[in-house]
Design a protein around this motif. Sequence first.
Motif, mmCIF file in Angstrom:
data_model
loop_
_atom_site.group_PDB
_atom_site.id
_atom_site.type_symbol
_atom_site.label_atom_id
_atom_site.label_comp_id
_atom_site.label_asym_id
_atom_site.label_seq_id
_atom_site.Cartn_x
_atom_site.Cartn_y
_atom_site.Cartn_z
ATOM 1 N N PHE A 1 27.487 6.147 -0.496
ATOM 2 C CA PHE A 1 27.966 5.391 0.661
ATOM 3 C C PHE A 1 27.701 3.893 0.580
ATOM 4 N N PHE A 2 26.922 3.429 -0.401
ATOM 5 C CA PHE A 2 26.778 1.977 -0.572
ATOM 6 C C PHE A 2 26.307 1.671 -1.988
ATOM 7 N N ASP A 3 26.847 0.574 -2.524
ATOM 8 C CA ASP A 3 26.522 0.140 -3.882
ATOM 9 C C ASP A 3 26.012 -1.301 -3.819
ATOM 10 N N PHE A 4 24.754 -1.511 -4.227
ATOM 11 C CA PHE A 4 24.155 -2.850 -4.242
ATOM 12 C C PHE A 4 24.373 -3.566 -5.572
ATOM 13 N N GLY A 5 25.093 -2.934 -6.482
ATOM 14 C CA GLY A 5 25.395 -3.574 -7.750
ATOM 15 C C GLY A 5 24.228 -3.544 -8.740
ATOM 16 N N ARG A 6 24.278 -4.444 -9.703
ATOM 17 C CA ARG A 6 23.249 -4.521 -10.743
ATOM 18 C C ARG A 6 21.922 -4.963 -10.140
ATOM 19 N N GLN A 7 20.891 -4.205 -10.428
ATOM 20 C CA GLN A 7 19.565 -4.536 -9.915
ATOM 21 C C GLN A 7 18.537 -4.373 -11.033
ATOM 22 N N PRO A 8 17.496 -5.201 -11.012
ATOM 23 C CA PRO A 8 16.421 -5.076 -11.995
ATOM 24 C C PRO A 8 15.335 -4.136 -11.477
ATOM 25 N N LEU A 9 14.359 -3.852 -12.303
ATOM 26 C CA LEU A 9 13.167 -3.174 -11.820
ATOM 27 C C LEU A 9 12.498 -4.082 -10.797
ATOM 28 N N THR B 1 16.026 -6.472 -4.115
ATOM 29 C CA THR B 1 17.327 -6.028 -3.615
ATOM 30 C C THR B 1 18.056 -7.166 -2.917
ATOM 31 N N VAL B 2 17.345 -7.901 -2.066
ATOM 32 C CA VAL B 2 17.964 -9.007 -1.329
ATOM 33 C C VAL B 2 18.460 -10.079 -2.287
ATOM 34 N N LEU B 3 17.580 -10.532 -3.157
ATOM 35 C CA LEU B 3 17.904 -11.657 -4.037
ATOM 36 C C LEU B 3 19.063 -11.328 -4.968
ATOM 37 N N ASN B 4 19.030 -10.141 -5.573
ATOM 38 C CA ASN B 4 20.055 -9.803 -6.555
ATOM 39 C C ASN B 4 21.359 -9.366 -5.906
ATOM 40 N N TYR B 5 21.295 -8.659 -4.788
ATOM 41 C CA TYR B 5 22.517 -8.281 -4.087
ATOM 42 C C TYR B 5 23.219 -9.514 -3.521
ATOM 43 N N CYS B 6 22.432 -10.464 -3.019
ATOM 44 C CA CYS B 6 23.012 -11.675 -2.421
ATOM 45 C C CYS B 6 23.302 -12.771 -3.441
ATOM 46 N N GLY B 7 22.854 -12.590 -4.669
ATOM 47 C CA GLY B 7 23.078 -13.615 -5.690
ATOM 48 C C GLY B 7 22.278 -14.876 -5.425
ATOM 49 N N ILE B 8 21.073 -14.732 -4.917
ATOM 50 C CA ILE B 8 20.222 -15.886 -4.599
ATOM 51 C C ILE B 8 19.284 -16.158 -5.762
ATOM 52 N N GLY B 9 19.300 -17.393 -6.242
ATOM 53 C CA GLY B 9 18.443 -17.786 -7.348
ATOM 54 C C GLY B 9 17.686 -19.062 -7.040
ATOM 55 N N ALA C 1 11.150 -21.264 5.413
ATOM 56 C CA ALA C 1 10.620 -20.228 4.523
ATOM 57 C C ALA C 1 11.317 -18.905 4.828
ATOM 58 N N VAL C 2 11.910 -18.303 3.802
ATOM 59 C CA VAL C 2 12.539 -16.992 3.947
ATOM 60 C C VAL C 2 11.436 -15.942 3.868
ATOM 61 N N LEU C 3 11.290 -15.161 4.912
ATOM 62 C CA LEU C 3 10.180 -14.206 5.007
ATOM 63 C C LEU C 3 10.594 -12.868 4.402
ATOM 64 N N PHE C 4 10.339 -12.724 3.087
ATOM 65 C CA PHE C 4 10.655 -11.464 2.428
ATOM 66 C C PHE C 4 9.663 -10.364 2.807
ATOM 67 N N ALA C 5 8.447 -10.737 3.119
ATOM 68 C CA ALA C 5 7.444 -9.764 3.569
ATOM 69 C C ALA C 5 7.525 -9.596 5.076
ATOM 70 N N TRP C 6 8.728 -9.339 5.582
ATOM 71 C CA TRP C 6 8.972 -9.312 7.029
ATOM 72 C C TRP C 6 8.204 -8.190 7.726
ATOM 73 N N TRP D 1 10.797 -20.204 10.126
ATOM 74 C CA TRP D 1 10.954 -18.993 9.328
ATOM 75 C C TRP D 1 12.399 -18.522 9.366
ATOM 76 N N ILE D 2 12.873 -18.025 8.239
ATOM 77 C CA ILE D 2 14.181 -17.380 8.170
ATOM 78 C C ILE D 2 13.953 -15.884 7.944
ATOM 79 N N THR D 3 14.468 -15.067 8.838
ATOM 80 C CA THR D 3 14.382 -13.617 8.670
ATOM 81 C C THR D 3 15.789 -13.041 8.563
ATOM 82 N N TYR D 4 15.908 -11.851 8.018
ATOM 83 C CA TYR D 4 17.230 -11.236 7.840
ATOM 84 C C TYR D 4 17.235 -9.780 8.312
ATOM 85 N N VAL D 5 16.160 -9.313 8.920
ATOM 86 C CA VAL D 5 16.077 -7.971 9.506
ATOM 87 C C VAL D 5 15.712 -8.128 10.981
#
Length: 412
Positions: free
Chosen positions: A22-30, A329-337, A377-382, A402-406
């Motif tokens: 039901f959803f594909d996040f594309g290429r992801q690393p470990l 997941t966030v960084l690679n799915y969103c293409g954020i570098g 600051a993007v709060l990945f440890a939300w 702070w920037i949150t996404y959840v």
Amino acid sequence: MSFPKQRSGSRCRVCGGPVSEFFDFGRQPLSDAFHEQPPADELFFRLAVGNCSWCTMVQLMEEVPRDRMFHAGYPYLSSGSAVMRDHFGKVAGRFLETELTGPNPFVVELGCNDGVMLRTIAEAGVRHLGVEPSGGVADLAAAKGVRVRKSFFEEQVATEILAQDGPADVIYAANTLCHIPYLGSILRGVDALLAPDGVFVFEDPYFSDIVERASFDQIYDEHFYLFTVRSVQAAARPYGLELVDVERLPVHGGEVRYTLARAGGRRLAPAVAELLAEEHERRLTEAETLAGFGSRVEGIRERLVTLLRELKAKGKRVAGYGATAKSATVLNYCGIGPDLIPYITDTTKAKQGTKTPGSHIPVLGPEAFRDPYPDYAVLFAWNHAAEIMEKEVGFAGVGGEWITYVPDVRVV
């Protein structure tokens, strides 16, 4: 780059039923593969998630080899958060007051990490064993006086523990069971090791909370399964185990603590039927609900990337906070570098001086965050937001935001 072999077919790893993606996040690393210099053969896989039409178990469509994820250099420490230290202290205290009161009781923890829970058990003089495949964190547990076996838990290991130590009054796992694709071997091992009146207690992210909050970053390589009450019931039944209690937990963005016992051995708590009814009412794993979840995730990606690009265009300094496994997941799915987030700060020393998996953003220590503070600051440890914001009052004091996404993209 290299790709793990794709799992053949689309059959449920629990019951053998058909699994619909039901959803594909594309290429992801470990998600925990932090390196000073990313290797030329950095492992990527297709992160896609589906659910079984028979038992409703939500699961990844592809399996990453377990020894690539859990190894001597595994960087996550359960005791790294004061909130989690308190949480596991209370878990240990609860077991000591309830299930571990008989003569010479014995508790086994699957994935004991650095021994944050079992340390309290050990200090109480209760027989215990942590089964932990990641050698580095297992050594930390041993240094705290915790008895540890360095291995993956499965049926054969369970029979060996039984022969040496006898049956376990409690088998416990926190944020571990969802990591293990070979769930059948685990449950056969539980059946072999558990005392006749013992309990198997585990807590993991709750799929209902993930859907409700659109916390899509809870889906990554280590989280092979995303449990619901219904799917746990179905998974346990063939092994003579029965779900007798459930408890909602606020940690890690929403979890459920499941208690299993031998079928017919204990009274079912009302909470089981209540949460089952809530899942049914929400139509949790139906196609329409899952499609809606996917649409929300796509919207979050669009809004987050747009915001970061706008801030960059305005010359604002943006950092990331918390080089978490789920941030992969966030960084690679969103293409954020590094062009949008030049660095991420993290208190884990093993991660400092490395780069994030796949996205290759530098990970720096706390001093980099504070000298000077960024504008945002993007709060990945939300999931530790309250603890972090209380700690970083200086950031807010200089006007930092702070920037949150959840559950959605917000500036707070």
